[in-house]
Scaffold this active site. Sequence first.
Site, PDB file in Angstrom:
ATOM      1  N   ALA A  20       0.709  -1.131   0.068  1.00 24.10           N
ATOM      2  CA  ALA A  20      -0.093   0.047  -0.072  1.00 24.10           C
ATOM      3  C   ALA A  20       0.776   1.297   0.030  1.00 24.10           C
ATOM      4  O   ALA A  20       0.483   2.544  -0.108  1.00 24.10           O
ATOM      5  CB  ALA A  20      -1.004   0.123   1.150  1.00 24.10           C
ATOM      6  N   TYR A 165       9.632 -13.736 -12.810  1.00 23.80           N
ATOM      7  CA  TYR A 165       8.310 -12.836 -12.057  1.00 23.80           C
ATOM      8  C   TYR A 165       7.166 -13.550 -12.955  1.00 23.80           C
ATOM      9  O   TYR A 165       6.037 -13.539 -12.521  1.00 23.80           O
ATOM     10  CB  TYR A 165       8.825 -11.422 -12.414  1.00 23.80           C
ATOM     11  CG  TYR A 165       7.399 -10.584 -12.219  1.00 23.80           C
ATOM     12  CD1 TYR A 165       7.006  -9.997 -11.020  1.00 23.80           C
ATOM     13  CD2 TYR A 165       6.728 -10.186 -13.334  1.00 23.80           C
ATOM     14  CE1 TYR A 165       6.066  -9.441 -10.806  1.00 23.80           C
ATOM     15  CE2 TYR A 165       5.691  -9.129 -13.343  1.00 23.80           C
ATOM     16  CZ  TYR A 165       5.312  -8.839 -12.054  1.00 23.80           C
ATOM     17  OH  TYR A 165       4.256  -7.985 -11.824  1.00 23.80           O
TER      18      TYR A 165
END
Length: 256
Positions: A20, A165
């Site tokens: 966040a 990834y």
Amino acid sequence: MASSSGMSRWANRVALVTGASVGIGAGICASLVEHGMTVVGCARNKDAIQKISDDLRDKGLTGKLIPYKCDVSDETEVNNLFAYIEANHGGVDVCVNNAGFSTHQTLLEINATEMRAMLDVNVVGLVLCAQKSVNSMLARGVHDGHIININSMAGHRISGFLNFYTATKFAVTALNEGLRKEVVAKSRIRVTAISPGAVDTHFAHRIVGEEMAKQMYKTIDTLSVQDIVDALIFALSAPENSQVHDIQIRPTGQKE
């Protein structure tokens, strides 16, 4: 049709947003607060979330952002996060799994420590937060909750770049559908994945460095953070009989 007016049912309810502190996660936190939600934003950098929280508080909004320091790759920290939310806010109604990272190493270069670190955040941490959120909802009889997994276009095609990834994001694609099938047997909790293409955030800066990232972003079309936030609000505000399961969103000029 989904619209921001469909967000009214989420006012005064609790959302958890991982990753966040910057970029997409920070944008999601701000939007959910603007829609009246109590948002627990977690990341390793709590101070950055606190600044966002202070800025939002100064706007006099009905929602609020609560900073919490948590590394989602650490199961003990995740357990403590959910215990904190349950004790102070009742439980999670919306979980946004946004935490994720990559390194620049190729498959021929990356070592086992780097691979495990990426798996622990991008895959294991995501599953832990989704699992604990669903269990929180079921324990409280919340059957209209929502799990949103921020995936990537890397989870749907292989570009030949950031290949480990990419493997973690293919895992998220599989996990999103697996979670939907497990949840639908018990509840009407909805499960959504949002898969962005290239987004103008600090993601690339962390991988290839500031200067190279700046040059790269000058040569390609990109999405904005707001584009991803809008997609998330679209999914959250859909009628309860409608599950927006998978949003793939590319810049208009992106070829792959």
